[in-house]
Design a protein around this motif. Sequence first.
Motif, PDB file in Angstrom:
ATOM      1  N   UNK A  12       0.864  -1.184   0.000  1.00 46.42           N
ATOM      2  CA  UNK A  12       0.000   0.000   0.000  1.00 46.42           C
ATOM      3  C   UNK A  12       0.894   1.226   0.000  1.00 46.42           C
ATOM      4  N   UNK A  13       0.625   2.170  -0.889  1.00 39.32           N
ATOM      5  CA  UNK A  13       1.382   3.412  -0.964  1.00 39.32           C
ATOM      6  C   UNK A  13       0.590   4.513  -0.286  1.00 39.32           C
ATOM      7  N   UNK A  14       1.285   5.293   0.550  1.00 39.27           N
ATOM      8  CA  UNK A  14       0.650   6.409   1.237  1.00 39.27           C
ATOM      9  C   UNK A  14       1.438   7.676   0.961  1.00 39.27           C
ATOM     10  N   UNK A  15       0.768   8.795   0.792  1.00 45.94           N
ATOM     11  CA  UNK A  15       1.418  10.085   0.605  1.00 45.94           C
ATOM     12  C   UNK A  15       1.532  10.752   1.972  1.00 45.94           C
ATOM     13  N   UNK A  16       2.759  11.023   2.382  1.00 48.82           N
ATOM     14  CA  UNK A  16       2.999  11.656   3.670  1.00 48.82           C
ATOM     15  C   UNK A  16       4.011  12.777   3.499  1.00 48.82           C
ATOM     16  N   UNK A  17       3.962  13.748   4.418  1.00 51.46           N
ATOM     17  CA  UNK A  17       4.955  14.807   4.414  1.00 51.46           C
ATOM     18  C   UNK A  17       6.183  14.300   5.176  1.00 51.46           C
ATOM     19  N   UNK A  18       7.344  14.520   4.564  1.00 47.67           N
ATOM     20  CA  UNK A  18       8.586  14.033   5.148  1.00 47.67           C
ATOM     21  C   UNK A  18       9.561  15.190   5.244  1.00 47.67           C
ATOM     22  N   UNK A  19      10.242  15.310   6.364  1.00 50.87           N
ATOM     23  CA  UNK A  19      11.271  16.336   6.534  1.00 50.87           C
ATOM     24  C   UNK A  19      12.614  15.731   6.156  1.00 50.87           C
ATOM     25  N   UNK A  20      13.290  16.378   5.210  1.00 53.26           N
ATOM     26  CA  UNK A  20      14.611  15.894   4.796  1.00 53.26           C
ATOM     27  C   UNK A  20      15.645  16.940   5.167  1.00 53.26           C
ATOM     28  N   UNK A  21      16.819  16.495   5.530  1.00 55.64           N
ATOM     29  CA  UNK A  21      17.924  17.385   5.880  1.00 55.64           C
ATOM     30  C   UNK A  21      18.970  17.323   4.782  1.00 55.64           C
ATOM     31  N   UNK A  22      19.315  18.501   4.235  1.00 57.29           N
ATOM     32  CA  UNK A  22      20.348  18.577   3.207  1.00 57.29           C
ATOM     33  C   UNK A  22      21.567  19.274   3.793  1.00 57.29           C
ATOM     34  N   UNK A  23      22.764  18.779   3.524  1.00 63.78           N
ATOM     35  CA  UNK A  23      23.953  19.487   4.016  1.00 63.78           C
ATOM     36  C   UNK A  23      24.160  20.779   3.233  1.00 63.78           C
ATOM     37  N   UNK A  24      24.457  21.835   3.953  1.00 65.98           N
ATOM     38  CA  UNK A  24      24.705  23.124   3.318  1.00 65.98           C
ATOM     39  C   UNK A  24      26.181  23.427   3.480  1.00 65.98           C
ATOM     40  N   UNK A  25      26.872  23.673   2.389  1.00 65.82           N
ATOM     41  CA  UNK A  25      28.315  23.896   2.435  1.00 65.82           C
ATOM     42  C   UNK A  25      28.612  25.383   2.284  1.00 65.82           C
ATOM     43  N   UNK A  26      29.627  25.824   3.037  1.00 63.19           N
ATOM     44  CA  UNK A  26      30.068  27.218   3.002  1.00 63.19           C
ATOM     45  C   UNK A  26      31.547  27.208   2.659  1.00 63.19           C
ATOM     46  N   UNK A  27      31.954  28.023   1.700  1.00 63.30           N
ATOM     47  CA  UNK A  27      33.356  28.084   1.290  1.00 63.30           C
ATOM     48  C   UNK A  27      34.121  28.993   2.242  1.00 63.30           C
TER      49      UNK A  27
END
Length: 118
Positions: free
Chosen positions: A54-69
């Motif tokens: 069964x497939x369900x649509x849910x809201x998911x929080x994802x974390x992306x790495x943010x790089x600073x030079x």
Amino acid sequence: MPPAAAQLFGNPCACGPAQNAWAVQPAAACYQTVPVTTYVQEKQTVEVPTWETVYENREVTTLRPETVARTVEVPTVSYQNVVEYQTVNRDMGRWITRYHPVSKCSPCQIDPRPGVVG
């Protein structure tokens, strides 16, 4: 199902009393009632596990790495080949002139030197 009657079982000569082996006797047959195994097909109800996707649509929080030079000083080591010359005085030996006096003898005189030469 009734058991089958009249099946041959074992040694046919072992039924009666002891007989003379040389005497000609009519062959006696021994019969014994033996149960017969039969197979009957049966139907059974069995539960078999099944899986359902069964497939369900849910809201998911994802974390992306943010790089600073950033500019950072990193300590490094560099090597340089250095050649040094050093003057060394060594005793390498030397020539020595030694004089050995050779006496001249007259042909009639005996050489006074010891050893093979004399």
